[in-house]
Design a protein around this motif. Structure first.
Motif, PDB file in Angstrom:
ATOM      1  N   LEU A  48      14.654  47.092  50.461  1.00 15.16           N
ATOM      2  CA  LEU A  48      13.464  46.354  50.250  1.00 15.16           C
ATOM      3  C   LEU A  48      12.140  47.271  50.425  1.00 15.16           C
ATOM      4  O   LEU A  48      11.323  46.910  49.486  1.00 15.16           O
ATOM      5  CB  LEU A  48      13.153  45.588  51.704  1.00 15.16           C
ATOM      6  N   ALA A  71       9.898  31.353  49.798  1.00 16.67           N
ATOM      7  CA  ALA A  71      11.092  30.885  50.754  1.00 16.67           C
ATOM      8  C   ALA A  71      10.910  29.402  51.312  1.00 16.67           C
ATOM      9  O   ALA A  71      11.865  29.057  51.795  1.00 16.67           O
ATOM     10  CB  ALA A  71      11.069  31.800  51.951  1.00 16.67           C
ATOM     11  N   TYR A 107      16.802  36.329  52.408  1.00 21.96           N
ATOM     12  CA  TYR A 107      16.499  37.021  50.995  1.00 21.96           C
ATOM     13  C   TYR A 107      17.727  36.781  50.410  1.00 21.96           C
ATOM     14  O   TYR A 107      17.468  37.069  48.957  1.00 21.96           O
ATOM     15  CB  TYR A 107      16.050  38.477  51.648  1.00 21.96           C
ATOM     16  N   LYS A 115      15.673  39.012  43.623  1.00 21.21           N
ATOM     17  CA  LYS A 115      14.853  40.144  44.309  1.00 21.21           C
ATOM     18  C   LYS A 115      13.474  39.993  44.182  1.00 21.21           C
ATOM     19  O   LYS A 115      12.669  40.452  45.223  1.00 21.21           O
ATOM     20  CB  LYS A 115      15.585  41.456  43.715  1.00 21.21           C
ATOM     21  N   ALA A 127      12.452  37.617  46.788  1.00 20.54           N
ATOM     22  CA  ALA A 127      12.378  38.000  48.180  1.00 20.54           C
ATOM     23  C   ALA A 127      11.364  39.060  48.447  1.00 20.54           C
ATOM     24  O   ALA A 127      10.773  39.109  49.499  1.00 20.54           O
ATOM     25  CB  ALA A 127      13.857  38.927  48.202  1.00 20.54           C
ATOM     26  N   TRP A 128      10.999  39.915  47.390  1.00 17.07           N
ATOM     27  CA  TRP A 128       9.975  40.877  47.681  1.00 17.07           C
ATOM     28  C   TRP A 128       8.741  40.142  47.953  1.00 17.07           C
ATOM     29  O   TRP A 128       7.975  40.452  49.070  1.00 17.07           O
ATOM     30  CB  TRP A 128       9.879  41.686  46.636  1.00 17.07           C
ATOM     31  N   THR A 140       8.174  37.052  49.167  1.00 14.42           N
ATOM     32  CA  THR A 140       8.122  36.348  50.445  1.00 14.42           C
ATOM     33  C   THR A 140       7.972  37.583  51.674  1.00 14.42           C
ATOM     34  O   THR A 140       7.225  37.361  52.428  1.00 14.42           O
ATOM     35  CB  THR A 140       9.792  35.634  50.588  1.00 14.42           C
ATOM     36  N   ASP A 141       8.760  38.620  51.455  1.00 16.60           N
ATOM     37  CA  ASP A 141       8.617  39.720  52.425  1.00 16.60           C
ATOM     38  C   ASP A 141       7.156  40.256  52.298  1.00 16.60           C
ATOM     39  O   ASP A 141       6.622  40.377  53.482  1.00 16.60           O
ATOM     40  CB  ASP A 141       9.553  40.782  51.956  1.00 16.60           C
ATOM     41  N   ARG A 166      11.389  39.439  58.471  1.00 17.25           N
ATOM     42  CA  ARG A 166      12.201  40.072  57.563  1.00 17.25           C
ATOM     43  C   ARG A 166      13.514  40.355  58.443  1.00 17.25           C
ATOM     44  O   ARG A 166      14.466  40.240  57.827  1.00 17.25           O
ATOM     45  CB  ARG A 166      11.658  41.810  57.218  1.00 17.25           C
ATOM     46  N   SER A 215      15.374  37.136  58.109  1.00 17.72           N
ATOM     47  CA  SER A 215      15.651  36.842  56.910  1.00 17.72           C
ATOM     48  C   SER A 215      17.023  37.607  56.296  1.00 17.72           C
ATOM     49  O   SER A 215      17.501  37.346  55.132  1.00 17.72           O
ATOM     50  CB  SER A 215      14.607  36.780  55.780  1.00 17.72           C
ATOM     51  N   THR A 216      17.122  38.698  56.900  1.00 12.82           N
ATOM     52  CA  THR A 216      18.284  39.525  56.499  1.00 12.82           C
ATOM     53  C   THR A 216      19.331  39.710  57.499  1.00 12.82           C
ATOM     54  O   THR A 216      20.101  40.357  57.362  1.00 12.82           O
ATOM     55  CB  THR A 216      17.791  41.219  56.470  1.00 12.82           C
TER      56      THR A 216
END
Ligand SMILES: C[S@@+](CC[C@H](N)C(=O)[O-])C[C@H]1O[C@@H](n2cnc3c(N)ncnc32)[C@H](O)[C@@H]1O
Lengths: 95, 353
Positions: free
Chosen positions: B48, B158, B291, B296, B299-300, B302-303, B315, B318-319
């Protein structure tokens, strides 16, 4: 008689740099605050006109307690979003 | 509760909502800059941090990105104070209504000696002051920030990207429970009770106990419950140390709470749920999608939004492999899956054998 001659000033007055590059975020923030304030006023004005058309009395109290109906809210939304979009477009600038 | 938001407050909150809506126009130029830079899914790093460097390195030169950040910052800093400002002129008029609404079948047990865990003191969503920002922040958050603003604006990736019926999404999660005949339901992190109200609709015969750390939020939950004629037991407690008896509940559940907790606190809550459940009881969480269920790029984004949106624990949550966390705690039949096309809400389920 010769026509009076104008002597427009030509020299550039001394200017000072005020803000520093690191102030730019604060300028941005202030601009948005200002836009919000402006919107509050514009919103109020539209409400005022809306109510005046109907009654012409006790306008302030009515504005305070008016919950915009769907049709009015739709008009407000268009104006509000257009205002934000104008500002946003300036800020993004030409790419 | 009967109230009209005074004009200046209402217009300011409308402005906040529109800022988010219009700001979404800034996403397309960012996406096309990333496409142009060749950052397709197969080119993006798995890590990430490395992925953020790739993407944000390209976006740094995109004005739309910088303006989106400016607007996001303004929203983050100002939404809490603006909501309080909208409330202040009607505070006195609402007080008697608040007092009346405290009376009714729903009880609230406060714990004056309660010390919140350290992570809870982070101002989630960057709302100045957090959940307990103001003695009436339950009302202010539940009515102004959630019902009035949040319902109108597009959601982060998300949460499915589009404006949505936030209350309906809560009902969908409640309906994922495998049974309808629960006697005792325990909800963790009820806040002002939007999910609790849906639980009461889906399981009308159940006795609902709900906890939250925030007394300000619980007060509003009590008002909402009484207004609906419901008899909940509300307790001020940490969901990881609930004070409920062993094997006293048939369903333990929560909605969008876990992503606001550090991973260790999530594990503690799952263990506590196992303790208070009766054998055969169900555990059901609704939360944001992990994520791994996103592209990807999504996910980026959202993060990124979480990092700067006052979500320091997103984070980690979500992981985390939630089904594995449940299995470790002793749950069986564990599963984790998304609802609706956007994978939101995301459901995690397990049964105590
Ligand atoms: C995003 S809100 C979710 C509220 C509600 N479930 C809903 O559907 O909107 C998160 C809530 O969880 C509460 N909370 C956070 N950590 C908690 C914990 N360890 N125990 C109990 N409540 C907690 C917060 O105080 C806050 O009210």
């Amino acid at each position: 008689m010769t026509a009076p001659k104008l002597h427009p000033a030509q020299a550039k007055p001394r200017r000072r740099k005020t803000l520093h590059p690191e102030d730019v975020d604060k300028v941005g923030e202030a601009l948005l605050t200002l836009t919000k304030e402006l919107w509050v006023v514009k919103d109020r004005q539209m409400l005022l006109e809306h109510i005046l058309k109907r009654h012409q009395i006790d306008v302030a109290a009515e504005i305070e307690n008016l919950v915009p109906d769907a049709a009015l809210e739709a008009r407000l939304k268009i104006e509000r979003e257009a205002l934000i979009r104008k500002l946003m477009t300036d800020l993004v600038g030409e790419s | 509760m009967k109230y009209v938001m005074p004009q200046a407050g209402r217009a300011a909150l409308d402005f906040l909502a529109s800022l988010s809506t219009v700001g979404r126009d800034l996403t397309a130029p960012q996406e096309s800059a990333l496409d142009k830079a060749g950052l397709s899914e197969d080119k993006l790093a798995d890590d990430l941090g490395a992925r953020a460097q790739q993407i944000e390195g390209v976006l740094a030169d995109v004005p739309a990105w910088r303006v989106a950040n400016l607007m996001g910052e303004w929203h983050a800093v100002h939404h809490g104070p603006l909501a309080v400002e909208a409330f202040t002129p009607i505070a006195d008029a609402l007080k008697p209504q608040f007092a009346r609404a405290q009376q009714g079948p729903t009880t609230l047990t406060a714990d004056p000696d309660f010390t919140p865990p350290k992570y809870w003191l982070y101002p989630i969503h960057r709302t100045a002051g957090g959940w307990d920002a103001h003695e009436d922040f339950g009302f202010i958050h539940g009515e102004f920030l959630q019902r009035y603003i949040l319902s109108k604006i597009p959601r982060p990736p998300a949460a499915g990207n589009a404006p949505a019926d936030l209350y309906e999404q809560r009902r969908l999660v409640a309906e994922e429970a495998p049974r309808l005949d629960y006697h005792d339901i325990f909800e963790i992190g009820c806040s002002s009770g939007p999910y609790t109200l849906k639980l009461a609709q889906v399981f009308p015969q159940a006795q609902i106990t709900a906890c939250d750390i925030s007394h300000a939020q619980l007060l509003q939950a009590q008002r909402n419950a009484n207004a609906a004629g419901l008899s909940w037991r509300l307790i001020q407690a940490d969901g990881a140390a609930s004070t409920l008896s062993d094997a006293s509940q048939d369903l333990v559940t929560s909605y969008i709470v876990l992503h606001e907790l550090p991973v260790e606190a999530i594990r503690d809550i799952v263990r506590e749920a196992f303790r208070v459940l009766r054998p055969g009881g169900d555990l059901l969480f609704g939360d944001v999608a992990p994520y791994r269920a996103m592209t990807k790029r999504a996910a980026w984004r959202t993060d990124y939004l979480a990092t700067y949106g006052g979500e320091p624990f997103w984070r980690g949550a979500s992981t985390l492999d939630m089904a594995a966390v449940l299995t470790e705690a002793g749950f069986v039949d564990t599963k984790s899956y998304g609802l609706q096309p956007g994978n939101y809400p995301w459901v995690t389920y397990g049964r105590k054998p």
